[in-house]
Scaffold this active site. Structure first.
Site, PDB file in Angstrom:
ATOM      1  N   ALA A  49      37.631  -2.584  48.160  1.00  0.00           N
ATOM      2  CA  ALA A  49      37.663  -1.297  47.461  1.00  0.00           C
ATOM      3  C   ALA A  49      39.003  -1.227  46.739  1.00  0.00           C
ATOM      4  CB  ALA A  49      37.542  -0.168  48.475  1.00  0.00           C
TER       5      ALA A  49
ATOM      6  N   GLY B 153      35.579  -3.992  51.108  1.00  0.00           N
ATOM      7  CA  GLY B 153      34.354  -3.553  50.435  1.00  0.00           C
ATOM      8  C   GLY B 153      33.586  -4.710  49.799  1.00  0.00           C
TER       9      GLY B 153
HETATM   10  N1  COA Z   1      42.422  -3.019  45.175  1.00  0.00           N
HETATM   11  C1  COA Z   1      43.152  -2.866  44.062  1.00  0.00           C
HETATM   12  N2  COA Z   1      43.731  -3.890  43.417  1.00  0.00           N
HETATM   13  C2  COA Z   1      43.557  -5.110  43.932  1.00  0.00           C
HETATM   14  C3  COA Z   1      42.821  -5.354  45.112  1.00  0.00           C
HETATM   15  C4  COA Z   1      42.244  -4.225  45.728  1.00  0.00           C
HETATM   16  N3  COA Z   1      41.488  -4.338  46.841  1.00  0.00           N
HETATM   17  N4  COA Z   1      42.838  -6.661  45.382  1.00  0.00           N
HETATM   18  C5  COA Z   1      43.577  -7.242  44.410  1.00  0.00           C
HETATM   19  N5  COA Z   1      43.993  -6.314  43.536  1.00  0.00           N
HETATM   20  C6  COA Z   1      44.824  -6.510  42.334  1.00  0.00           C
HETATM   21  C7  COA Z   1      46.278  -6.736  42.665  1.00  0.00           C
HETATM   22  O1  COA Z   1      46.931  -5.504  42.878  1.00  0.00           O
HETATM   23  C8  COA Z   1      46.737  -7.448  41.420  1.00  0.00           C
HETATM   24  O2  COA Z   1      46.886  -6.501  40.396  1.00  0.00           O
HETATM   25  P1  COA Z   1      48.226  -6.516  39.445  1.00  0.00           P
HETATM   26  O3  COA Z   1      48.204  -7.860  38.804  1.00  0.00           O
HETATM   27  O4  COA Z   1      47.999  -5.398  38.490  1.00  0.00           O
HETATM   28  O5  COA Z   1      49.387  -6.329  40.375  1.00  0.00           O
HETATM   29  C9  COA Z   1      45.541  -8.304  41.052  1.00  0.00           C
HETATM   30  O6  COA Z   1      44.426  -7.699  41.680  1.00  0.00           O
HETATM   31  C10 COA Z   1      45.657  -9.736  41.529  1.00  0.00           C
HETATM   32  O7  COA Z   1      45.878  -9.713  42.916  1.00  0.00           O
HETATM   33  P2  COA Z   1      47.112 -10.474  43.618  1.00  0.00           P
HETATM   34  O8  COA Z   1      47.384  -9.791  44.924  1.00  0.00           O
HETATM   35  O9  COA Z   1      48.245 -10.621  42.684  1.00  0.00           O
HETATM   36  O10 COA Z   1      46.443 -11.910  43.861  1.00  0.00           O
HETATM   37  P3  COA Z   1      46.843 -12.969  44.988  1.00  0.00           P
HETATM   38  O11 COA Z   1      46.132 -14.220  44.643  1.00  0.00           O
HETATM   39  O12 COA Z   1      48.323 -12.996  45.187  1.00  0.00           O
HETATM   40  O13 COA Z   1      46.219 -12.370  46.359  1.00  0.00           O
HETATM   41  C11 COA Z   1      44.508 -11.332  47.706  1.00  0.00           C
HETATM   42  C12 COA Z   1      44.833 -12.263  46.515  1.00  0.00           C
HETATM   43  C13 COA Z   1      42.999 -11.114  47.732  1.00  0.00           C
HETATM   44  C14 COA Z   1      44.966 -11.997  49.012  1.00  0.00           C
HETATM   45  C15 COA Z   1      45.255  -9.989  47.527  1.00  0.00           C
HETATM   46  O14 COA Z   1      44.976  -9.508  46.218  1.00  0.00           O
HETATM   47  C16 COA Z   1      44.856  -8.914  48.515  1.00  0.00           C
HETATM   48  O15 COA Z   1      45.280  -8.963  49.658  1.00  0.00           O
HETATM   49  N6  COA Z   1      44.075  -7.914  48.060  1.00  0.00           N
HETATM   50  C17 COA Z   1      43.711  -6.784  48.873  1.00  0.00           C
HETATM   51  C18 COA Z   1      42.614  -7.164  49.853  1.00  0.00           C
HETATM   52  C19 COA Z   1      42.280  -5.973  50.735  1.00  0.00           C
HETATM   53  O16 COA Z   1      43.052  -5.511  51.540  1.00  0.00           O
HETATM   54  N7  COA Z   1      41.040  -5.465  50.554  1.00  0.00           N
HETATM   55  C20 COA Z   1      40.508  -4.414  51.340  1.00  0.00           C
HETATM   56  C21 COA Z   1      40.655  -3.134  50.654  1.00  0.00           C
HETATM   57  S1  COA Z   1      40.014  -1.817  51.643  1.00  0.00           S
END
Ligand code: COA
Length: 255
Positions: A64, A110
């Site tokens: 999400a 999500g």
């Molecule tokens: N919600 C909002 N934005 C998200 C997102 C989420 N669930 N997951 C990734 N993004 C965004 C990041 O903020 C980033 O945006 P930006 O470039 O504007 O800063 C972009 O997507 C790329 O993500 P990034 O974190 O830079 O990629 P990464 O390869 O370093 O890491 C993940 C990948 C999946 C490990 C990491 O993005 C992450 O932990 N995401 C959240 C996962 C999560 O907790 N989901 C459950 C939500 S309830």
């Protein structure tokens, strides 16, 4: 549609969540668009199977959209979960047409919940899945606490939810969370091949089978009785006539 792409070819509708710069995170608008796309595909006579996938090579859906709910009150949180479950996650699960999730990378929070609402999942070998919500101070709100134990068993679900960790595609396969693991290039062709096998069968019977299987997971509903009712209803359908007649005439059924 600003956040998804929808194409229909050979009676397969592919819905692609298309916010690659946010790893396809589900914001409110994306959820509403997905809900509408499922409705449209369900009504569309040219659609027999639906494939859900994420755009790009990195993510199915990374969860999400955290930015959207970071300052929510409890009431807003409740509404987010309840509305999302109603308009999308439950709708996918109850869809009368088979829905396959093509898990082409991260399926977190999500994202995994959306994949779990689909009828089954195929993963590419770079997939990493998990429910990281407790690391953010919340819990899964789109059905994850219910569907994950159904799919992998309570102990594994508890561990995945409590550690907030990710498991790789091989582990997800060994847990039964995904049915097959293939290379990234093979992912969509594999889903399409399975969709092709499904499409040989009666669409009416497929819808009834989905209902009967789902009934067994609804509290207070007798799944065996639901099966009898769905079985009974089959006997009045044109598909039943065509299926049995084709068998007896030693030809392929034309549904
Ligand atoms: N919600 C909002 N934005 C998200 C997102 C989420 N669930 N997951 C990734 N993004 C965004 C990041 O903020 C980033 O945006 P930006 O470039 O504007 O800063 C972009 O997507 C790329 O993500 P990034 O974190 O830079 O990629 P990464 O390869 O370093 O890491 C993940 C990948 C999946 C490990 C990491 O993005 C992450 O932990 N995401 C959240 C996962 C999560 O907790 N989901 C459950 C939500 S309830």
């Amino acid at each position: 549609m600003n956040n998804i792409l929808v194409t229909t070819d050979n009676k397969i509708t592919t819905i692609t969540i298309n916010r690659p710069s946010k790893l396809n995170a589900l914001n409110k608008e994306t959820i509403a668009e997905l809900s509408q796309a499922i409705d449209t595909a369900e009504e569309d006579h040219h659609t027999r199977v639906i494939i859900l996938r994420g755009s790009g090579e990195k993510a199915f859906v990374a969860g999400a959209d955290i930015a959207e709910f970071a300052d929510f009150t409890p009431e807003q949180g409740k509404e987010l979960a309840a509305h999302g479950q109603e308009i999308l996650f439950n709708k996918v699960e109850k869809c009368s047409k088979p829905v396959i999730a093509a898990v082409n990378g991260f399926a977190l929070g999500g994202g995994l919940e959306l994949a779990m609402a689909a009828h089954f999942r195929i993963a590419s070998d770079n997939a990493r899945v998990g429910l990281p919500e407790v690391s953010l101070g919340v819990i899964p709100g789109y059905g994850g606490t219910q569907r994950l134990p159904q799919l992998v068993g309570k102990g594994r679900a508890m561990e995945m939810i409590m550690t907030a960790g990710m498991i790789d595609a091989g582990t997800a396969h060994s847990y039964g969370l995904v049915n097959h693991v293939v290379t990234q290039e093979e992912l969509i062709p594999t889903c399409e091949k399975i969709a092709g096998k499904i499409m040989r069968n009666s669409p009416v019977a497929l819808g009834a089978a989905i209902d009967a299987v789902n009934a067994g997971f609804v509290d207070g509903v007798d799944g065996y009785q639901a099966e009898i009712d769905c079985f009974r209803a089959s006997f009045s359908t044109d598909d039943f006539k065509e299926g049995t007649t084709a068998f007896l005439e030693k030809r392929k059924a034309d549904f």
